[in-house]
Design a protein around this motif. Structure first.
Motif, PDB file in Angstrom:
ATOM      1  N   ALA A  11       0.830  -1.208   0.000  1.00  0.00           N
ATOM      2  CA  ALA A  11       0.000   0.000   0.000  1.00  0.00           C
ATOM      3  C   ALA A  11       0.865   1.260   0.000  1.00  0.00           C
ATOM      4  O   ALA A  11       0.560   2.231  -0.703  1.00  0.00           O
ATOM      5  N   ILE A  12       1.967   1.238   0.733  1.00  0.00           N
ATOM      6  CA  ILE A  12       2.868   2.393   0.775  1.00  0.00           C
ATOM      7  C   ILE A  12       3.540   2.590  -0.581  1.00  0.00           C
ATOM      8  O   ILE A  12       3.711   3.718  -1.047  1.00  0.00           O
ATOM      9  N   ASP A  13       3.917   1.503  -1.252  1.00  0.00           N
ATOM     10  CA  ASP A  13       4.513   1.591  -2.584  1.00  0.00           C
ATOM     11  C   ASP A  13       3.547   2.253  -3.572  1.00  0.00           C
ATOM     12  O   ASP A  13       3.933   3.156  -4.324  1.00  0.00           O
ATOM     13  N   VAL A  14       2.296   1.809  -3.577  1.00  0.00           N
ATOM     14  CA  VAL A  14       1.292   2.376  -4.488  1.00  0.00           C
ATOM     15  C   VAL A  14       1.056   3.841  -4.152  1.00  0.00           C
ATOM     16  O   VAL A  14       0.950   4.692  -5.043  1.00  0.00           O
ATOM     17  N   LEU A  15       1.004   4.162  -2.861  1.00  0.00           N
ATOM     18  CA  LEU A  15       0.795   5.544  -2.430  1.00  0.00           C
ATOM     19  C   LEU A  15       1.921   6.448  -2.908  1.00  0.00           C
ATOM     20  O   LEU A  15       1.677   7.545  -3.405  1.00  0.00           O
ATOM     21  N   ALA A  16       3.155   5.992  -2.779  1.00  0.00           N
ATOM     22  CA  ALA A  16       4.303   6.801  -3.208  1.00  0.00           C
ATOM     23  C   ALA A  16       4.237   7.070  -4.715  1.00  0.00           C
ATOM     24  O   ALA A  16       4.513   8.192  -5.160  1.00  0.00           O
ATOM     25  N   ASP A  17       3.861   6.073  -5.505  1.00  0.00           N
ATOM     26  CA  ASP A  17       3.734   6.265  -6.949  1.00  0.00           C
ATOM     27  C   ASP A  17       2.625   7.262  -7.284  1.00  0.00           C
ATOM     28  O   ASP A  17       2.791   8.129  -8.143  1.00  0.00           O
ATOM     29  N   LYS A  18       1.486   7.154  -6.606  1.00  0.00           N
ATOM     30  CA  LYS A  18       0.383   8.082  -6.852  1.00  0.00           C
ATOM     31  C   LYS A  18       0.769   9.517  -6.500  1.00  0.00           C
ATOM     32  O   LYS A  18       0.465  10.452  -7.237  1.00  0.00           O
ATOM     33  N   LEU A  19       1.446   9.684  -5.367  1.00  0.00           N
ATOM     34  CA  LEU A  19       1.866  11.028  -4.968  1.00  0.00           C
ATOM     35  C   LEU A  19       2.867  11.614  -5.955  1.00  0.00           C
ATOM     36  O   LEU A  19       2.809  12.806  -6.268  1.00  0.00           O
ATOM     37  N   ASN A  20       3.767  10.790  -6.443  1.00  0.00           N
ATOM     38  CA  ASN A  20       4.742  11.259  -7.418  1.00  0.00           C
ATOM     39  C   ASN A  20       4.038  11.762  -8.678  1.00  0.00           C
ATOM     40  O   ASN A  20       4.362  12.832  -9.208  1.00  0.00           O
ATOM     41  N   ARG A  21       3.051  11.019  -9.171  1.00  0.00           N
ATOM     42  CA  ARG A  21       2.295  11.437 -10.355  1.00  0.00           C
ATOM     43  C   ARG A  21       1.510  12.723 -10.089  1.00  0.00           C
ATOM     44  O   ARG A  21       1.449  13.605 -10.940  1.00  0.00           O
ATOM     45  N   LEU A  22       0.907  12.828  -8.911  1.00  0.00           N
ATOM     46  CA  LEU A  22       0.150  14.034  -8.572  1.00  0.00           C
ATOM     47  C   LEU A  22       1.046  15.267  -8.540  1.00  0.00           C
ATOM     48  O   LEU A  22       0.668  16.331  -9.031  1.00  0.00           O
ATOM     49  N   ILE A  23       2.221  15.123  -7.971  1.00  0.00           N
ATOM     50  CA  ILE A  23       3.144  16.261  -7.879  1.00  0.00           C
ATOM     51  C   ILE A  23       3.642  16.654  -9.258  1.00  0.00           C
ATOM     52  O   ILE A  23       3.729  17.838  -9.580  1.00  0.00           O
ATOM     53  N   LEU A  24       3.957  15.683 -10.100  1.00  0.00           N
ATOM     54  CA  LEU A  24       4.395  16.002 -11.462  1.00  0.00           C
ATOM     55  C   LEU A  24       3.284  16.712 -12.236  1.00  0.00           C
ATOM     56  O   LEU A  24       3.535  17.682 -12.962  1.00  0.00           O
ATOM     57  N   LYS A  25       2.063  16.262 -12.073  1.00  0.00           N
ATOM     58  CA  LYS A  25       0.919  16.896 -12.738  1.00  0.00           C
ATOM     59  C   LYS A  25       0.738  18.332 -12.241  1.00  0.00           C
ATOM     60  O   LYS A  25       0.489  19.248 -13.024  1.00  0.00           O
ATOM     61  N   HIS A  26       0.889  18.534 -10.945  1.00  0.00           N
ATOM     62  CA  HIS A  26       0.776  19.870 -10.354  1.00  0.00           C
ATOM     63  C   HIS A  26       1.864  20.799 -10.903  1.00  0.00           C
ATOM     64  O   HIS A  26       1.598  21.947 -11.250  1.00  0.00           O
TER      65      HIS A  26
END
Length: 105
Positions: free
Chosen positions: A73-88
């Motif tokens: 779950a932490i691995d998936v969360l880190a990937d999602k946050l990385n994508r969100l920050i890049l999009k931002h």
């Protein structure tokens, strides 16, 4: 970067704390200013859940993830946050990019 990790009806072990910090430390490379991350870990049978709120300059981002175990779950969360920050960041760059003026008038 400040990472605050807490558990919802779950004790955060030092191993979990270190794993969260190691996975989310890569988010810091996207910003010059300090960012703040709040991570909540919980067990909602049969899944393990990880949620995070990231406070970046100009915005607050939120992501959640579920997995078979807490580390997944932490691995998936880190990937999602990385994508969100890049999009931002892309949105901010597009917003402040100079517009091209057409020469064909």
């Amino acid at each position: 970067m400040r990472i605050e990790t807490y558990g919802q009806q779950l004790e955060i072990t030092p191993a979990l704390q270190e794993y969260v910090e190691s996975k989310l430390k890569r988010l810091d490379r996207h910003f010059d200013q300090p960012i703040e991350v709040r991570v909540q870990l919980a067990v909602a049978k049969p899944d393990h859940r990880a949620e995070a709120t990231v406070t970046v300059p100009g915005r607050t981002l939120h992501a959640d993830a579920a997995g078979e175990n807490m580390y997944a779950a932490i691995d998936v969360l880190a990937d999602k946050l990385n994508r969100l920050i890049l999009k931002h960041k892309e949105k901010q760059q597009d917003r402040y990019a100079p517009r091209a003026v057409s020469d064909a008038l």
